[in-house]
Design a protein around this motif. Structure first.
Motif, PDB file in Angstrom:
ATOM      1  N   MET A 128       0.997  -0.836  -0.399  1.00 10.77           N
ATOM      2  CA  MET A 128       0.201  -0.119  -0.024  1.00 10.77           C
ATOM      3  C   MET A 128       1.073   1.101  -0.040  1.00 10.77           C
ATOM      4  O   MET A 128       0.501   2.078  -0.548  1.00 10.77           O
ATOM      5  N   LYS A 129       2.023   1.408   0.428  1.00 10.96           N
ATOM      6  CA  LYS A 129       2.963   2.718   0.896  1.00 10.96           C
ATOM      7  C   LYS A 129       3.456   2.445  -0.415  1.00 10.96           C
ATOM      8  O   LYS A 129       2.922   3.854  -1.249  1.00 10.96           O
ATOM      9  N   LYS A 130       3.601   2.049  -1.074  1.00  9.52           N
ATOM     10  CA  LYS A 130       4.447   1.926  -2.526  1.00  9.52           C
ATOM     11  C   LYS A 130       3.235   2.622  -3.905  1.00  9.52           C
ATOM     12  O   LYS A 130       3.672   3.453  -4.232  1.00  9.52           O
ATOM     13  N   THR A 131       2.411   2.239  -3.066  1.00  7.85           N
ATOM     14  CA  THR A 131       0.965   2.668  -4.290  1.00  7.85           C
ATOM     15  C   THR A 131       0.260   3.798  -3.755  1.00  7.85           C
ATOM     16  O   THR A 131       0.125   5.391  -4.587  1.00  7.85           O
ATOM     17  N   LEU A 132       0.980   4.287  -3.074  1.00 11.97           N
ATOM     18  CA  LEU A 132       0.737   5.885  -2.458  1.00 11.97           C
ATOM     19  C   LEU A 132       1.604   6.497  -3.217  1.00 11.97           C
ATOM     20  O   LEU A 132       1.185   7.974  -3.429  1.00 11.97           O
ATOM     21  N   GLN A 133       2.654   5.800  -2.663  1.00 13.29           N
ATOM     22  CA  GLN A 133       4.187   6.800  -3.636  1.00 13.29           C
ATOM     23  C   GLN A 133       3.735   7.798  -4.358  1.00 13.29           C
ATOM     24  O   GLN A 133       3.977   7.869  -5.015  1.00 13.29           O
ATOM     25  N   MET A 134       3.144   5.741  -5.549  1.00 10.58           N
ATOM     26  CA  MET A 134       3.343   6.267  -7.091  1.00 10.58           C
ATOM     27  C   MET A 134       2.294   7.129  -7.461  1.00 10.58           C
ATOM     28  O   MET A 134       2.559   7.813  -8.110  1.00 10.58           O
ATOM     29  N   THR A 135       1.551   6.801  -6.740  1.00 10.55           N
ATOM     30  CA  THR A 135       0.132   8.404  -7.053  1.00 10.55           C
ATOM     31  C   THR A 135       0.710   9.471  -6.631  1.00 10.55           C
ATOM     32  O   THR A 135      -0.068  10.096  -7.368  1.00 10.55           O
TER      33      THR A 135
END
Length: 53
Positions: free
Chosen positions: A1-8
């Protein structure tokens, strides 16, 4: 989830930067047109002054 947030967040930042780049280009074009109009106005005033003299 952290990676998805960073990419967003990265995506949002990149879109924002693209928007600023487009705005900067538009402002530059507007400044160039304003400068050209200033030259034309100056020439018109000079020509009118010469005709009056």
């Amino acid at each position: 989830m952290k990676k998805t947030l960073q990419m967003t967040i990265l995506g949002i930042v990149l879109v924002g930067l693209a928007g600023f780049e487009a705005a900067e280009q538009s402002a530059q074009k507007l400044a160039e047109k304003a400068e050209a109009l200033q030259v034309l106005a100056s020439e018109a005033v000079d020509e009118t002054m010469q005709q009056l003299n």
